[in-house]
Enzyme design. Structure first.
Site, PDB file in Angstrom:
ATOM      1  N   LYS A 295    -118.855  27.319-204.723  1.00  5.60           N
ATOM      2  CA  LYS A 295    -119.654  26.193-204.041  1.00  5.60           C
ATOM      3  C   LYS A 295    -121.025  25.797-204.713  1.00  5.60           C
ATOM      4  CE  LYS A 295    -117.565  26.929-199.290  1.00  5.60           C
ATOM      5  NZ  LYS A 295    -118.005  27.199-197.982  1.00  5.60           N
TER       6      LYS A 295
ATOM      7  N   ARG B 105    -108.047  35.454-199.002  1.00  2.95           N
ATOM      8  CA  ARG B 105    -109.543  35.810-199.038  1.00  2.95           C
ATOM      9  C   ARG B 105    -109.864  36.635-198.028  1.00  2.95           C
ATOM     10  NH1 ARG B 105    -114.228  33.885-201.490  1.00  2.95           N
ATOM     11  NH2 ARG B 105    -116.101  33.402-200.041  1.00  2.95           N
TER      12      ARG B 105
ATOM     13  N   TYR C  76    -116.403  40.282-191.011  1.00  2.00           N
ATOM     14  CA  TYR C  76    -115.506  41.149-191.463  1.00  2.00           C
ATOM     15  C   TYR C  76    -115.477  42.641-190.511  1.00  2.00           C
ATOM     16  CZ  TYR C  76    -113.949  37.798-194.539  1.00  2.00           C
ATOM     17  OH  TYR C  76    -113.897  36.425-195.158  1.00  2.00           O
TER      18      TYR C  76
ATOM     19  N   HIS D 230    -106.861  31.011-197.871  1.00  2.00           N
ATOM     20  CA  HIS D 230    -108.156  31.757-197.140  1.00  2.00           C
ATOM     21  C   HIS D 230    -107.636  32.903-196.320  1.00  2.00           C
ATOM     22  CE1 HIS D 230    -112.160  30.425-197.529  1.00  2.00           C
ATOM     23  NE2 HIS D 230    -112.454  30.829-196.311  1.00  2.00           N
TER      24      HIS D 230
ATOM     25  N   HIS E  29    -120.910  34.874-201.015  1.00  5.45           N
ATOM     26  CA  HIS E  29    -121.627  34.235-199.868  1.00  5.45           C
ATOM     27  C   HIS E  29    -123.217  34.185-199.951  1.00  5.45           C
ATOM     28  CE1 HIS E  29    -118.178  35.910-197.015  1.00  5.45           C
ATOM     29  NE2 HIS E  29    -118.091  34.611-197.377  1.00  5.45           N
TER      30      HIS E  29
ATOM     31  N   ARG F 262    -111.549  31.438-203.390  1.00  9.36           N
ATOM     32  CA  ARG F 262    -111.333  30.263-202.508  1.00  9.36           C
ATOM     33  C   ARG F 262    -110.122  29.573-203.268  1.00  9.36           C
ATOM     34  NH1 ARG F 262    -117.214  30.586-202.627  1.00  9.36           N
ATOM     35  NH2 ARG F 262    -117.941  30.861-200.645  1.00  9.36           N
TER      36      ARG F 262
END
Length: 293
Positions: free
Chosen positions: A170, A242, A274, A239, A265, A146
């Protein structure tokens, strides 16, 4: 009459904006017309849940978006909650009705050939801005970081011997991402040039032209500039790289669980989008290549 009472309630008791009142009225009048066409003797008091669902299905068949239908359903729910509280109806038929899910846009990504053209065929020179930009592009594309993870990267997070990055994602959750020779060479070249220009980087990997840690907006501007040279995508953000990383991994045989861990994730369900992306790509290729598609 019932609709007029509800609209006056919105205007004078709830002080709703004229636009809100108009939107609600349009949805409710449309529903009222629908039930009168179904049965001229049918009233708003006699509506049941199945009738509301039928109305919604009809809206979907006419091509209305999930967002539009949900707005109309919201108006109907508010109307029946009001009518139930005022004793105008005996039950609330809209309470148990759920609206259609909004479809999430598929992530945009660059094709492998576009990235090859940018990284291998573009004429990069050896000045600081060019070396830094190319290193950022390679890092985002080959490691799936990210933007905030890239700007937060420190020299100590890079282990050249093991060929891996320690990435802080995150909620400060850390993960280990492996990297190959191309990224290792790019990082070494960039760090050597950086250290020749700035005496102290305070541990930060990527510096701006004044020697401070690069900001997210600076990284965005860099990526947008160079992606614009090879793609017509509307989005040309970090992004997108990514997404390009994840799509390339999936197209070349990586499993969803592995991609999930590399991207950081929480759930594999997030990564599953995806698979839809690659299927859409497969459909485009089929339509372009098959003579009877």
């Amino acid at each position: 009459m019932m609709i007029d009472q509800f609209l006056n309630y919105l205007r004078y008791e709830r002080s709703a904006s004229p636009q809100t009142v108009q939107t609600y009225e349009e949805g409710l009048r449309e529903f009222e017309s629908y039930i009168s066409l179904r049965d001229s003797g049918l009233s708003l008091q006699a509506v049941d849940t199945d009738l509301i669902r039928d109305w919604m299905e009809g809206l979907m068949d006419k091509g209305n978006s999930a967002s539009t239908i949900n707005k109309k359903l919201s108006a109907l729910r508010s109307f029946y909650r009001f009518s139930l509280k005022r004793g105008l109806v005996e039950k609330d038929p809209a309470h148990a009705v759920t609206g259609p899910k909004r479809s999430k846009p598929l992530p945009q990504f660059l094709r492998e050939g576009e990235m090859d053209r940018l990284l291998d065929q573009f004429e990069w020179n050896d000045d600081f801005n060019n070396v830094r930009a190319r290193t950022i592009l390679i890092l985002l594309y080959e490691a799936g970081l990210r933007r905030s993870e890239l700007t937060g990267l420190n020299d100590d997070d890079v282990d050249f011997n093991a060929g891996q990055l320690k990435v802080t994602g995150k909620r400060n959750k850390q993960r280990i991402v492996p990297f190959g020779r191309e990224l290792a060479d790019a990082l070494r070249q960039y760090m050597t040039l950086r250290d020749s220009q700035f005496d102290d980087n305070n541990g930060a990997m990527f510096l701006d032209n004044k020697g401070g840690r690069m900001t997210g907006s600076q990284v965005y501007a860099t990526v947008h500039k160079y992606l614009s040279m090879v793609t017509s995508l509307k989005k040309r953000s970090p992004h997108v790289l990514r997404h390009s990383f994840a799509t390339a991994m999936l197209n070349n045989g990586a499993g969803l669980e592995s991609i999930k861990n590399l991207l950081g994730h929480e759930s594999v369900s997030t990564t599953e989008i995806y698979t839809h992306t690659t299927f859409e790509q497969l459909k485009r290729v089929y339509k372009e290549a098959h003579p009877r598609a």
